[in-house]
Design a protein around this motif. Structure first.
Motif, mmCIF file in Angstrom:
data_model
loop_
_atom_site.group_PDB
_atom_site.id
_atom_site.type_symbol
_atom_site.label_atom_id
_atom_site.label_comp_id
_atom_site.label_asym_id
_atom_site.label_seq_id
_atom_site.Cartn_x
_atom_site.Cartn_y
_atom_site.Cartn_z
ATOM 1 N N ASP A 1 0.831 -1.205 0.000
ATOM 2 C CA ASP A 1 0.000 0.000 0.000
ATOM 3 C C ASP A 1 0.865 1.254 0.000
ATOM 4 O O ASP A 1 0.481 2.282 -0.577
ATOM 5 N N GLU A 2 2.021 1.184 0.635
ATOM 6 C CA GLU A 2 2.897 2.349 0.699
ATOM 7 C C GLU A 2 3.312 2.798 -0.701
ATOM 8 O O GLU A 2 3.420 3.998 -0.977
ATOM 9 N N GLU A 3 3.549 1.816 -1.576
ATOM 10 C CA GLU A 3 3.948 2.168 -2.947
ATOM 11 C C GLU A 3 2.794 2.833 -3.690
ATOM 12 O O GLU A 3 2.990 3.771 -4.465
ATOM 13 N N LEU A 4 1.583 2.349 -3.464
ATOM 14 C CA LEU A 4 0.417 2.974 -4.096
ATOM 15 C C LEU A 4 0.213 4.388 -3.554
ATOM 16 O O LEU A 4 -0.151 5.306 -4.297
ATOM 17 N N ARG A 5 0.478 4.573 -2.257
ATOM 18 C CA ARG A 5 0.345 5.906 -1.668
ATOM 19 C C ARG A 5 1.375 6.862 -2.256
ATOM 20 O O ARG A 5 1.084 8.040 -2.503
ATOM 21 N N ILE A 6 2.588 6.367 -2.513
ATOM 22 C CA ILE A 6 3.625 7.209 -3.107
ATOM 23 C C ILE A 6 3.201 7.668 -4.501
ATOM 24 O O ILE A 6 3.361 8.838 -4.861
ATOM 25 N N LEU A 7 2.650 6.749 -5.280
ATOM 26 C CA LEU A 7 2.201 7.121 -6.632
ATOM 27 C C LEU A 7 1.126 8.198 -6.564
ATOM 28 O O LEU A 7 1.157 9.181 -7.318
ATOM 29 N N ALA A 8 0.171 8.018 -5.669
ATOM 30 C CA ALA A 8 -0.897 9.005 -5.540
ATOM 31 C C ALA A 8 -0.351 10.348 -5.066
ATOM 32 O O ALA A 8 -0.788 11.406 -5.534
ATOM 33 N N ASP A 9 0.615 10.318 -4.157
ATOM 34 C CA ASP A 9 1.192 11.559 -3.650
ATOM 35 C C ASP A 9 1.970 12.300 -4.732
ATOM 36 O O ASP A 9 2.139 13.520 -4.652
ATOM 37 N N GLY B 1 0.927 12.639 -7.709
ATOM 38 C CA GLY B 1 -0.041 13.168 -8.656
ATOM 39 C C GLY B 1 -0.520 12.164 -9.678
ATOM 40 O O GLY B 1 -1.224 12.532 -10.623
ATOM 41 N N ILE B 2 -0.169 10.886 -9.529
ATOM 42 C CA ILE B 2 -0.557 9.843 -10.480
ATOM 43 C C ILE B 2 -1.969 9.362 -10.160
ATOM 44 O O ILE B 2 -2.302 9.129 -9.004
ATOM 45 N N THR B 3 -2.770 9.194 -11.201
ATOM 46 C CA THR B 3 -4.130 8.676 -11.008
ATOM 47 C C THR B 3 -4.410 7.434 -11.849
ATOM 48 O O THR B 3 -5.468 6.830 -11.718
ATOM 49 N N GLY B 4 -3.488 7.059 -12.722
ATOM 50 C CA GLY B 4 -3.662 5.867 -13.544
ATOM 51 C C GLY B 4 -2.391 5.051 -13.579
ATOM 52 O O GLY B 4 -1.299 5.583 -13.807
ATOM 53 N N LEU B 5 -2.494 3.751 -13.365
ATOM 54 C CA LEU B 5 -1.333 2.861 -13.312
ATOM 55 C C LEU B 5 -1.440 1.855 -14.456
ATOM 56 O O LEU B 5 -2.296 0.973 -14.448
ATOM 57 N N TRP B 6 -0.571 2.015 -15.456
ATOM 58 C CA TRP B 6 -0.554 1.129 -16.628
ATOM 59 C C TRP B 6 0.441 0.009 -16.366
ATOM 60 O O TRP B 6 1.634 0.230 -16.320
ATOM 61 N N LEU B 7 -0.073 -1.197 -16.191
ATOM 62 C CA LEU B 7 0.748 -2.368 -15.913
ATOM 63 C C LEU B 7 0.997 -3.104 -17.227
ATOM 64 O O LEU B 7 0.072 -3.680 -17.817
ATOM 65 N N SER C 1 -7.837 1.568 -5.758
ATOM 66 C CA SER C 1 -8.960 2.506 -5.841
ATOM 67 C C SER C 1 -9.066 3.355 -4.579
ATOM 68 O O SER C 1 -9.541 4.496 -4.635
ATOM 69 N N ARG C 2 -8.610 2.835 -3.444
ATOM 70 C CA ARG C 2 -8.654 3.616 -2.205
ATOM 71 C C ARG C 2 -7.676 4.790 -2.241
ATOM 72 O O ARG C 2 -7.829 5.747 -1.491
ATOM 73 N N PHE C 3 -6.683 4.698 -3.104
ATOM 74 C CA PHE C 3 -5.721 5.789 -3.254
ATOM 75 C C PHE C 3 -6.013 6.634 -4.495
ATOM 76 O O PHE C 3 -5.186 7.453 -4.897
#
Length: 1005
Positions: free
Chosen positions: A348-356, A358-364, A416-418
């Motif tokens: 979750d920490e990595e997802l929080r970093i992405l959101a912080d 300014g990222i809103t879409g993650l292309w895997l 989605s929570r982030f």
């Protein structure tokens, strides 16, 4: 198609199995026959033969066609103009030379270039000469063949094949030399083919004089000049021309094989594509007669109309980041000190970093089950740690080694929570060579029953893990000595063998681990659409890989070319179709149908197309894609072609401003060099990154871009091959300067209020005339000083009032201009900015790009009143300059140095100026100003004047405030009022004093 071939060559090469004509010429029923003959000729020469003298089948086929067309012209001349030309020739030569020698010449010719019957011993040469074929005496036919043999030996373009029809023995044994020398004189005595053409000899020799060294050039001459004299089908000429083009590509691929990790879906560099000088003309209707030109080959015209897909509320604010899934998981394992190999293990920490950030879409990238054959190929070629390519798929199921669908679902819910939405690739053009689609439905793919080229060999390992089939790619892929266009698929149950084409975009090499789907078949298109719907039900964002190759015009260009327009993919010219035939097979644009079906069945899915070749506007405006790649952003700003990019933006707005908001802007993508490699880590990087964050459209960041990684991860990478560590300084600067802009994408994402401030090409012209803003909306009014360029295809939408503020300009440039509600206002000083009337209600933010042409001094690296700093302009003239500040600087004025110490340059650069604050940011600013006041003071719009006080109350009203004075706090005022009330209640006077008339109503109460 036919041409002469001597008896000696037939016997030496054992080519008796080929079909020969009655005159002894070899006949090609199709291109495959010419390829077989070319292969036999090359094998007979042996491996020691000079590679430069290799006989190529396409040239052999074209040469035979020229010989056939010569025969056709002679036959037409004999039928329509001079039926006695051959019979009179024999009598004419007999009168000039000994008749016995003429007879000996004809007998020797038939012996050395025999007919089928003579070669097989069924007739003697004399018996054949005394006969007749199709009402033409064989002596006259032999004389015609002798004349064309002489012309073939004279033709410089036929020199590589001269050993097949060498006439030296005839010159030494007969009067051949005397007869051929007299042929031009004889034919001048006969009627001409046409007055403008001349004699039959002059007509036959004209192609080789027009293009002496090029068979293709001679065919083009015949197609253009002989069509009115020939009744033959000219489609065969076009086929020969296409085969020659394809052969050139095949020869180039043979000597320029792909590297070990080639799997690129990239665009050609922009260069001059769509440009005339620095001006973009790709949207101009007169770009070429009859429509726009998208490549060198002829392509079917586009039927363009406006049919944008509507965005849902979240779509304009998407900021996308790409992650190569396997590499990212390995990097996370290293970062967090534990094994992370499944999607549900991403912290979750990595997802929080992405959101912080300014990222809103993650292309895997690379989520789907990949081809096992692809992995095998790469490991056989020396990449021991490679996985399969992310674009060679076995099935559209989440890979089991990534945790399958359950792990993906867990990641999706946590992301989605982030505020993160997940994005996935869709590869509709092709599948892996061992996919279930290939094995169970080989008819869905483009294939042929024979090998495209006889030189192809398939003796390598079987790549199939399914016992039902054998799959082999061409042997030369393994040693990188060639790049074949097809692989061999053999089904064991019935023994059928197909040669299936690899996926290909026609720009370079085929993708050797893929199989090309056949989009001329309705059942294939429907199955792919059902697969897209399956993916859309799992992912809210879908990126379509290599989407441009499935535009109708490119399906036709690559796989079913128009006659004469082939050459993109070797061996496909044989499958040429007319426009009517192709329209019947593929009546509609595939992508338009996809967009409509997804909108109806899975609404709320953002469709993003990787498209190039000047089709970007067509994909979003007509085909309805929500977003499309804009490679011009990366290429032009990297190369500092700012004048070109300015023109590109300007013409996009003029064509249709709604196109601009649908661009995907990026500084790198998985097929390109990394952003750090292209832009560095300094001011140029952050200047371009600011444009990325503030231009309309969708910003996309590459894997490792924010961390400062320099390695480009191949599609087959399991882990990073370079031991890199995050650049903490780059991350901190990104967090300080770029992340706040990304978090406010709603301010910048739309194009309705975007204004391009175009100030002209030179400083002198800027002084002479006013700049002309190009506005993305139709203005309500315009002053006489300057007129906005009205978009040619402006949409019918309500037009908001646009209030903007221009930045101060340098001294040797024109005064800054303000575009305000359709009017241009000149400021009083070059270094003073004007603001629209503060009483005007706030409108959505409008940003201006100003193009300054002076190579003046750098920006002052100073701080404004809010503490926002600005990046210095690079010292070289004509480079990009942009302010990049945090959200605290939204109200800042830009600060420029007033002096310009260098001479003006004609190369413009781009910089930003700040607008009047929109309403929501004005409210935010007000809250910041009120932060120092007690909470209860916030409900009053402004401090109130004090009430009248008794004489004994002493209060100083001249304390300094934030402006000029300090006013008593309302809490203090209420305390004083309570004191007055207590004094009044204790008084013995019969009546209560009336409140002062000058007081506020609440005080009178």
């Amino acid at each position: 198609m036919e041409f002469h071939i001597s008896r000696a060559i037939r016997e030496n090469l054992n080519v008796d199995g080929l079909v020969f004509g009655y005159t002894g010429n070899v006949i090609f029923g199709n291109v495959a026959a010419s390829r077989r003959l070319a292969s036999q000729l090359n094998e007979a020469r042996g491996p020691e033969a000079d590679p430069a003298k290799t006989i190529n089948a396409g040239a052999l086929f074209a040469m035979g066609l020229i010989d056939e067309l010569n025969h056709a012209l002679v036959a037409q001349y004999r039928k329509e103009i001079d039926p006695a030309v051959h019979s009179e020739a024999i009598r004419w030569f007999a009168s000039k030379l000994d008749p016995a020698k003429i007879e000996q010449l004809l007998l020797t010719f038939v012996q050395q270039f025999p007919t089928v019957a003579v070669y097989r011993g069924e007739l003697t040469p004399l018996q054949w000469l005394n006969g007749t074929t199709d009402d033409l005496p064989n002596r006259e036919a032999a004389l015609e063949e002798l004349m064309l043999l002489w012309l073939s030996n004279m033709n410089p373009a036929f020199a590589p094949f001269r050993e097949l029809f060498n006439d030296e023995p005839l010159k030494t044994q007969t009067v051949y030399k005397s007869v051929t020398a007299a042929l031009p004189d004889y034919l001048t005595t006969r009627p001409p083919v046409a007055p403008e053409v001349g004699s039959l000899y002059e007509a036959l020799r004209a192609p080789m004089l027009a293009s002496p060294d090029s068979i293709t050039g001679q065919l083009e001459f015949i197609r253009e000049r002989w069509s009115k004299y020939l009744a033959t089908d000219l489609r065969r000429i076009l086929l020969a021309i296409d085969v020659l083009r394809e052969e050139d590509i095949a020869i180039w691929l043979r000597f320029h094989p792909p590297g070990p990790d080639w799997h690129r879906h990239g665009a050609p560099t922009w260069g001059a594509q769509g440009f005339r000088g620095d001006e973009f003309i790709g949207f101009d209707e007169d770009f070429v007669p009859g429509g726009r030109l998208y490549s060198a080959d002829y392509q079917a015209p586009l039927h363009e109309y406006e049919a944008f897909s509507a965005d849902q509320a979240w779509m304009p604010n998407v900021v996308l980041i790409a992650k190569s899934t396997y590499v990212w998981l390995e990097q996370l394992s290293k970062k967090y000190g534990r094994h992370i190999h499944r999607l549900n293990q991403i912290p979750d920490e990595e997802l929080r970093i992405l959101a912080d950030r300014g990222i809103t879409g993650l292309w895997l990238i690379g989520l789907w089950e990949r081809s096992i054959a692809s992995r095998t190929i790469k490991r056989l070629r020396g990449q021991s740690d490679a996985v399969a390519s992310a674009y060679s798929l076995k099935e559209y199921d989440i890979a089991e080694d990534l945790g399958g669908y359950s792990a993906y679902e867990d990641l999706r819910n946590r992301a989605s929570r982030f505020g993160l939405r997940l994005a996935s690739d869709m590869v509709p053009n092709h599948m892996g060579i061992d996919s279930e689609w290939v094995i169970e439905h080989p008819e869905w793919f483009i294939y042929r029953w024979d090998s495209p080229f006889p030189v192809y060999s398939y003796n390598g390992p079987d790549l199939s893990t399914d016992s039902r089939v054998e799959i082999k790619i061409e042997d030369h892929y393994y040693d990188q000595s060639d790049a074949a266009v097809a692989f061999r698929l053999r089904h064991h149950h019935d023994g059928t063998t197909r040669y299936v084409y690899h996926g290909n975009d026609g720009t370079s090499f085929a993708w050797n681990d893929t199989a090309q789907l056949d989009y001329s078949k309705a059942e294939v298109r429907e199955h792919v659409i059902q697969t897209i719907l399956h993916v859309a039900r799992q992912f809210p964002i879908i990126r379509f890989d290599a989407a441009m190759v499935l535009a109708k015009r490119h399906v036709q260009r690559l796989w079913f070319p128009l006659p004469g327009a082939g050459g993109s993919i070797p061996s496909r010219a044989e499958n040429a179709m007319s426009q009517e035939e192709f329209d019947a097979a593929m009546p509609h644009e595939f992508w338009r149908e996809v967009v409509d079906r997804v909108a109806a069945e899975v609404p709320g899915t953002l469709l993003l197309a990787e498209a190039f070749w000047l089709l970007e506007a067509y994909f979003v405006r007509t085909l309805g894609m929500h977003r499309v790649y804009n490679s011009a952003f990366m290429n032009m700003l990297r190369d500092e072609e700012n004048a070109k990019y300015r023109s590109y933006l300007k013409k996009t707005i003029e064509f249709d401003p709604d196109v601009m908001k649908r661009y995907v802007n990026f500084m790198s993508n998985p097929d390109e060099r990394t952003a750090i490699d292209q832009f560095g880590t300094g001011d140029k990087y952050f200047g371009v990154c600011t444009l990325l964050a503030t231009l309309p459209g969708l910003p996309m960041f590459g894997h490792g871009q924010i961390e400062g990684y320099t390695e480009r991860y191949g599609m087959e990478f399991k882990r990073a091959r370079m031991d890199e560590h995050p650049n903490d300084g780059l991350i901190a600067r990104h967090q300080h300067e770029i992340a706040p802009l990304l978090k406010n994408r709603k301010v910048f994402a739309e194009s309705a209020n975007f204004v391009l401030y175009d100030s002209g090409p030179t400083t002198e012209s800027m002084k002479m005339s006013s700049p002309t803003p190009t506005v993305a909306t139709t203005s309500a009014a315009s002053s006489s000083t300057t007129t906005p360029t009205v978009p040619r295809a402006a949409p019918s939408k309500p037009q908001p009032r646009t209030w903007t503020r221009a930045a101060a300009s340098c001294d040797n440039a024109a005064s800054p201009m303000v575009w305000a509600s359709g009017q241009t206002i000149r400021s009083s000083s070059p270094t003073v900015t004007k603001r629209a009337d503060s009483s005007t209600s706030a409108a959505p933010a409008t940003f201006i790009i100003t193009a300054c042409t002076s190579s003046c001094a750098a920006f002052n690296t100073s701080s404004c009143s809010t503490g926002a700093s600005f990046a210095p302009r690079p010292s070289s003239p004509g480079t990009l300059s942009a302010t990049h500040c945090t959200a605290r600087a939204f109200t800042a004025s830009m600060k420029r140095s007033r002096g310009c110490g260098s001479a003006p340059s004609t190369t413009p650069f781009i910089r930003w100026s700040m607008p009047k604050l929109p309403a929501h940011l004005a409210r935010w600013q007000k809250k910041r100003q009120e932060a120092s006041l007690p909470k209860r003071a916030k409900k009053y719009p402004r401090p109130l004047p004090p009430p009248p006080l008794p004489q004994r109350t002493v209060l100083n009203h001249h304390q300094p405030t934030r402006q000029n004075q300090f006013h008593p706090h309302p809490v203090l005022i209420r305390a004083l009022l309570r004191s007055l009330k207590r004094q009044n209640n204790s008084s013995q006077e019969p009546s209560k004093p009336s409140p002062p008339k000058t007081g506020r109503p609440w005080l009178r109460k």
